[in-house]
Scaffold this active site. Structure first.
Site, PDB file in Angstrom:
ATOM      1  N   ASN A 192      -6.385   1.878   2.275  1.00 15.90           N
ATOM      2  CA  ASN A 192      -4.511   1.987   2.224  1.00 15.90           C
ATOM      3  C   ASN A 192      -4.130   2.629   3.489  1.00 15.90           C
ATOM      4  O   ASN A 192      -2.606   2.442   4.380  1.00 15.90           O
ATOM      5  CB  ASN A 192      -3.954   2.472   1.655  1.00 15.90           C
ATOM      6  CG  ASN A 192      -3.275   2.355   0.054  1.00 15.90           C
ATOM      7  OD1 ASN A 192      -2.760   1.351  -0.015  1.00 15.90           O
ATOM      8  ND2 ASN A 192      -3.204   2.908  -1.028  1.00 15.90           N
ATOM      9  N   GLU A 228      -6.530   3.214  -8.677  1.00 15.02           N
ATOM     10  CA  GLU A 228      -7.494   2.505  -8.134  1.00 15.02           C
ATOM     11  C   GLU A 228      -8.752   2.028  -9.490  1.00 15.02           C
ATOM     12  O   GLU A 228      -8.869   1.300  -9.136  1.00 15.02           O
ATOM     13  CB  GLU A 228      -8.353   2.351  -7.023  1.00 15.02           C
ATOM     14  CG  GLU A 228      -8.607   3.826  -6.703  1.00 15.02           C
ATOM     15  CD  GLU A 228      -7.876   4.913  -6.434  1.00 15.02           C
ATOM     16  OE1 GLU A 228      -9.320   5.969  -6.543  1.00 15.02           O
ATOM     17  OE2 GLU A 228      -6.993   5.044  -6.803  1.00 15.02           O
TER      18      GLU A 228
END
Length: 314
Positions: A192, A228
């Site tokens: 990210n 996640e």
């Protein structure tokens, strides 16, 4: 005559009189409806099952099986009464009218048929059928939204918890194996930070789609467990079968080759997995299977990630 297409409402006309059937067909086709005929109760039931019409026009007085009996049997075939039945009868006494409604008819017209009345009542029934279908689609969509993760479109945590409990109870009754995969994307925060949150969302969507594909059977459920982390519930699956699913996921993810230059286990996105299996028994709760899969997941991370480890409950 209104244009008739494949999407036009389908009317099933059931009457033993050939002339009446022909008149009803002509009248309904002039309104733009498709028409299919049955000449007795038995053929009406068979045709109904085969075609699932929008409305049934049913004669009350037929030989062998009268319309009231046929109506009752149609109700058994359609317990939610999605298809309205309009009874056509020459019997006007209160007992016969009550009998028609008790048998499952939602409306009736008398013979000789007043065609303007018939048109109006069929239109109203068709409108009700369409509204019911729209409502059902809306309810299905609301159910999907309530049980799906908004970003990835796989099952959400709430659905996961409910389904695991459901399959736990079923597997306990049937003494069948139940397996669980917990999956964690390796080094997702650096991904990210490097590629941005939009790319992170796209990565989550690709992983979810891959796991959804791995949950091949109708009983299997892929879910977003949180952040996640993902999970796959595998009913009627022993440890060997669950390991095969994990291996397939690893192979397919390798082929997908999502770039990840900040990963510490290569140049592409990888996942670590914990696999747990048990045959549920009364004194073990479903959370025990989650804890076992979670323990195996941490073992996979301690082993260098990009792998899976297993744990089999007694």
């Amino acid at each position: 005559m209104n244009l008739i297409t494949e999407d036009s409402p389908l009317i099933l006309v059931a009457d033993d009189d050939k002339v009446t059937r022909a008149c009803l067909r002509q009248a309904m086709e002039q309104e733009g409806y498709r028409v299919i005929e049955a000449n007795d109760g038995e053929s009406c039931l068979a045709t109904f099952t085969r075609t699932q019409p929008d409305v049934v026009l049913l004669d009350a007085v037929m030989p062998i099986m009268d319309g009231f009996t046929c109506c009752n049997k149609l109700k058994d075939l359609d317990p939610e009464q999605r298809t309205p039945i309009l009874m056509i009868t020459a019997l006007e006494d209160a007992e016969s009218v009550n009998h028609a409604f008790e048998s499952g008819a939602v409306d009736f017209v008398t013979k000789p048929i007043h065609w303007a009345v018939l048109y109006q009542r069929v239109r109203r029934l068709i409108k009700q059928v369409r509204l019911y279908a729209e409502l059902e689609r809306a309810n299905q969509e609301l159910k999907r939204l309530a049980t799906s993760d908004g970003l990835t479109q796989v099952a959400n945590r709430r659905h996961f918890d409910e389904y695991l409990d459901q399959e736990w109870q079923r597997s306990q009754r049937e003494q069948a194996p139940l397996s669980l995969l917990l999956c964690d994307i390796d080094f997702f925060k650096p991904f990210n930070d490097t590629y941005g949150h939009q790319s992170g969302d796209e990565c989550l969507q690709k992983i979810a789609a891959l796991l959804q594909e791995a949950a091949k059977r109708s009983l299997d459920l892929a879910a977003r467990y949180g952040g996640e982390e993902f999970a796959i519930i595998l009913p009627n699956t022993d440890l060997e079968g669950a390991e095969q699913v994990a291996q397939d996921i690893q192979t397919n993810l390798q082929d997908l080759a999502i770039p990840h230059r900040k990963s510490q286990v290569g140049e592409i996105v990888t996942i670590s997995m914990g696999v747990a299996t048990t045959i549920p028994v009364p004194f073990i709760a479903p959370r025990m299977l989650i804890e076992a899969a979670d323990r195996a997941l941490y073992q996979a991370k301690d082993s260098g990630r990009n792998c899976y480890r297993t744990f089999q409950l007694p």
